[in-house]
Design a protein around this motif. Sequence first.
Motif, PDB file in Angstrom:
ATOM      1  N   GLU A  22       0.535  -1.057  -0.421  1.00 51.06           N
ATOM      2  CA  GLU A  22      -0.403  -0.146  -0.045  1.00 51.06           C
ATOM      3  C   GLU A  22       1.092   1.178  -0.426  1.00 51.06           C
ATOM      4  N   LEU A  23       0.878   1.723  -1.059  1.00 49.52           N
ATOM      5  CA  LEU A  23       1.674   3.377  -1.497  1.00 49.52           C
ATOM      6  C   LEU A  23       0.950   5.099  -0.860  1.00 49.52           C
ATOM      7  N   GLY A  24       1.144   4.967   0.006  1.00 47.46           N
ATOM      8  CA  GLY A  24       0.138   6.443   0.234  1.00 47.46           C
ATOM      9  C   GLY A  24       1.142   7.503   0.692  1.00 47.46           C
ATOM     10  N   GLY A  25       0.688   9.104   0.179  1.00 44.28           N
ATOM     11  CA  GLY A  25       1.066   9.744  -0.174  1.00 44.28           C
ATOM     12  C   GLY A  25       2.046  10.299   0.828  1.00 44.28           C
ATOM     13  N   THR A  26       2.087   9.797   2.422  1.00 44.71           N
ATOM     14  CA  THR A  26       3.011   9.599   3.139  1.00 44.71           C
ATOM     15  C   THR A  26       3.762   8.419   4.143  1.00 44.71           C
ATOM     16  N   TRP A  81       7.623   2.295   5.534  1.00 43.37           N
ATOM     17  CA  TRP A  81       9.003   3.286   5.277  1.00 43.37           C
ATOM     18  C   TRP A  81       7.800   4.957   5.169  1.00 43.37           C
ATOM     19  N   PRO A  82       8.580   5.685   5.153  1.00 46.28           N
ATOM     20  CA  PRO A  82       8.057   7.020   4.946  1.00 46.28           C
ATOM     21  C   PRO A  82       7.822   7.765   2.556  1.00 46.28           C
ATOM     22  N   THR A  83       7.300   7.611   2.554  1.00 49.95           N
ATOM     23  CA  THR A  83       6.778   8.173   1.150  1.00 49.95           C
ATOM     24  C   THR A  83       7.788   8.691   0.859  1.00 49.95           C
ATOM     25  N   GLY A  84       9.067   9.004   0.704  1.00 51.85           N
ATOM     26  CA  GLY A  84      10.061  10.085   0.147  1.00 51.85           C
ATOM     27  C   GLY A  84      10.204  10.769  -1.054  1.00 51.85           C
ATOM     28  N   ASP A  85      10.633  11.662  -1.396  1.00 53.04           N
ATOM     29  CA  ASP A  85      10.631  12.104  -2.201  1.00 53.04           C
ATOM     30  C   ASP A  85      11.475  11.775  -3.858  1.00 53.04           C
ATOM     31  N   ASP A  86      12.603  10.969  -3.378  1.00 53.63           N
ATOM     32  CA  ASP A  86      13.129  10.183  -3.584  1.00 53.63           C
ATOM     33  C   ASP A  86      12.503   8.587  -4.126  1.00 53.63           C
ATOM     34  N   ALA A  87      12.071   8.333  -5.235  1.00 46.12           N
ATOM     35  CA  ALA A  87      10.332   7.251  -5.593  1.00 46.12           C
ATOM     36  C   ALA A  87      11.423   6.004  -5.496  1.00 46.12           C
ATOM     37  N   ALA A  88      12.490   6.121  -6.469  1.00 50.44           N
ATOM     38  CA  ALA A  88      13.547   4.475  -6.589  1.00 50.44           C
ATOM     39  C   ALA A  88      13.642   4.338  -6.004  1.00 50.44           C
ATOM     40  N   GLU A  89      14.561   4.715  -4.609  1.00 48.91           N
ATOM     41  CA  GLU A  89      15.187   5.223  -3.735  1.00 48.91           C
ATOM     42  C   GLU A  89      13.940   3.656  -2.160  1.00 48.91           C
ATOM     43  N   GLY A 145       0.476  -7.872  -5.328  1.00 47.10           N
ATOM     44  CA  GLY A 145      -0.687  -6.351  -4.757  1.00 47.10           C
ATOM     45  C   GLY A 145      -0.291  -5.484  -4.691  1.00 47.10           C
ATOM     46  N   ILE A 146      -0.683  -4.360  -5.498  1.00 48.85           N
ATOM     47  CA  ILE A 146      -0.082  -2.987  -5.138  1.00 48.85           C
ATOM     48  C   ILE A 146      -0.843  -2.279  -5.367  1.00 48.85           C
ATOM     49  N   ALA A 147      -1.702  -1.270  -4.561  1.00 46.02           N
ATOM     50  CA  ALA A 147      -2.371  -0.743  -3.869  1.00 46.02           C
ATOM     51  C   ALA A 147      -1.664   1.444  -3.615  1.00 46.02           C
ATOM     52  N   GLY A 148      -1.594   1.627  -4.918  1.00 50.29           N
ATOM     53  CA  GLY A 148      -1.210   3.139  -5.046  1.00 50.29           C
ATOM     54  C   GLY A 148      -1.815   4.479  -5.067  1.00 50.29           C
ATOM     55  N   PHE A 149      -1.235   5.051  -4.641  1.00 50.64           N
ATOM     56  CA  PHE A 149      -1.921   6.807  -4.317  1.00 50.64           C
ATOM     57  C   PHE A 149      -1.803   7.365  -6.014  1.00 50.64           C
ATOM     58  N   ILE A 192       0.716 -10.160 -10.729  1.00 55.88           N
ATOM     59  CA  ILE A 192       0.102  -8.612  -9.844  1.00 55.88           C
ATOM     60  C   ILE A 192      -1.033  -8.587 -10.208  1.00 55.88           C
ATOM     61  N   GLY A 193      -1.533  -7.889  -9.437  1.00 57.86           N
ATOM     62  CA  GLY A 193      -2.702  -6.990  -9.030  1.00 57.86           C
ATOM     63  C   GLY A 193      -2.492  -6.129  -9.018  1.00 57.86           C
ATOM     64  N   PHE A 194      -3.129  -5.106  -9.338  1.00 53.88           N
ATOM     65  CA  PHE A 194      -2.878  -3.057  -9.471  1.00 53.88           C
ATOM     66  C   PHE A 194      -3.977  -2.443  -9.929  1.00 53.88           C
ATOM     67  N   ASP A 195      -3.941  -1.450  -8.630  1.00 52.20           N
ATOM     68  CA  ASP A 195      -5.128  -0.591  -8.563  1.00 52.20           C
ATOM     69  C   ASP A 195      -4.727   0.845  -7.617  1.00 52.20           C
ATOM     70  N   THR A 196      -5.430   1.630  -7.929  1.00 58.39           N
ATOM     71  CA  THR A 196      -5.545   2.694  -5.773  1.00 58.39           C
ATOM     72  C   THR A 196      -5.065   1.668  -5.282  1.00 58.39           C
ATOM     73  N   ASP A 197      -5.249   3.193  -4.088  1.00 58.89           N
ATOM     74  CA  ASP A 197      -5.322   2.370  -2.448  1.00 58.89           C
ATOM     75  C   ASP A 197      -6.288   2.374  -2.140  1.00 58.89           C
ATOM     76  N   VAL A 198      -7.430   3.273  -2.749  1.00 57.48           N
ATOM     77  CA  VAL A 198      -8.693   3.359  -2.266  1.00 57.48           C
ATOM     78  C   VAL A 198      -9.810   1.930  -3.070  1.00 57.48           C
ATOM     79  N   ALA A 199      -9.212   1.758  -4.607  1.00 57.88           N
ATOM     80  CA  ALA A 199      -9.785   1.369  -4.628  1.00 57.88           C
ATOM     81  C   ALA A 199     -10.103  -0.521  -4.158  1.00 57.88           C
TER      82      ALA A 199
END
Length: 287
Positions: free
Chosen positions: A2-6, A24-32, A52-56, A96-103
């Motif tokens: 689950e990848l959120g903005g924070t 982990w904190p969602t840092g500004d370096d996405a690759a890291e 499963g990837i639930a992303g912002f 891989i299942g891929f959708d928004t975090d809210v979905a």
Amino acid sequence: MELGGTKCIAAIARGRDILVRERWPTGDDAAETLGRIVNWIASSGENFTAIGIAGFGPLNLDRSRSDYGRIGTTPKPGWSGIDLRGTFAKAFDVPIGFDTDVAGAALAEGRWGAAQGCSDHVYLTIGTGVGGGIVAGGVPLHGAAHPEIGHIRVRNASADGFAGACPFHGDCLEGLVAGGSLAKRTGIAGEDIPPDHPVWAEVAQEIAELVAMLVLTTAPQRIVIGGGIGSGQPQLFPMIRAAAVKALAGYGPISDAATIDVLVVPPGLGADAGPLGAVALALDALP
């Protein structure tokens, strides 16, 4: 994941049972940030069968497009255009299942939580941002893109005419009631605003505007409201329900107080709605 903005949460689960998790904190370096998650999964020693990837968002979910799997233009620094799905597809040879975090959270609440037994329901998260996942016929609703419920314009209830904080739309719902927006609106960090602060009555009215719109456009069987503000301010629910009844003004079969009381509820999975949403996406990705 689950990848959120924070924050980002990775969990390994068997069914709905989470065996181990890390954040982990969602840092500004996405690759890291994503590299840390990949390394944690790879070193777990678990023989997992799906991811499963639930992303912002915004996410590019159209499989026919060349940018499928990437994050779109987002105010989160360092994340626009990142190949979110591809990062994990290159590292792990599993479905891989891929959708928004809210979905994802909506699927989890329908499978295990407050929307069990509902084929058509909505999950709203109100916290760092505002988003919503709509499930119709048991599957997340997509069209040319995924819904962006948080950026719907509602009637601004602020007594001082607060202009809103969304960099795109000003006083859309996210610009009015998200955590950062509330901080600018009140001068107090969102998590520190006392429950009896007058801003909550305004926030409840603005959220109720969205509830009324969802009732009139999707006629859901349940609307689950989670997130740091949605779940962390329980005093909002009676105010939201009452304001939604007033906004609907008796129109239609989903407008009376008794129905709205059952319709608008907190999440049954609590803070686990997000990570279990990723688990639900992984389960649905299995053959």
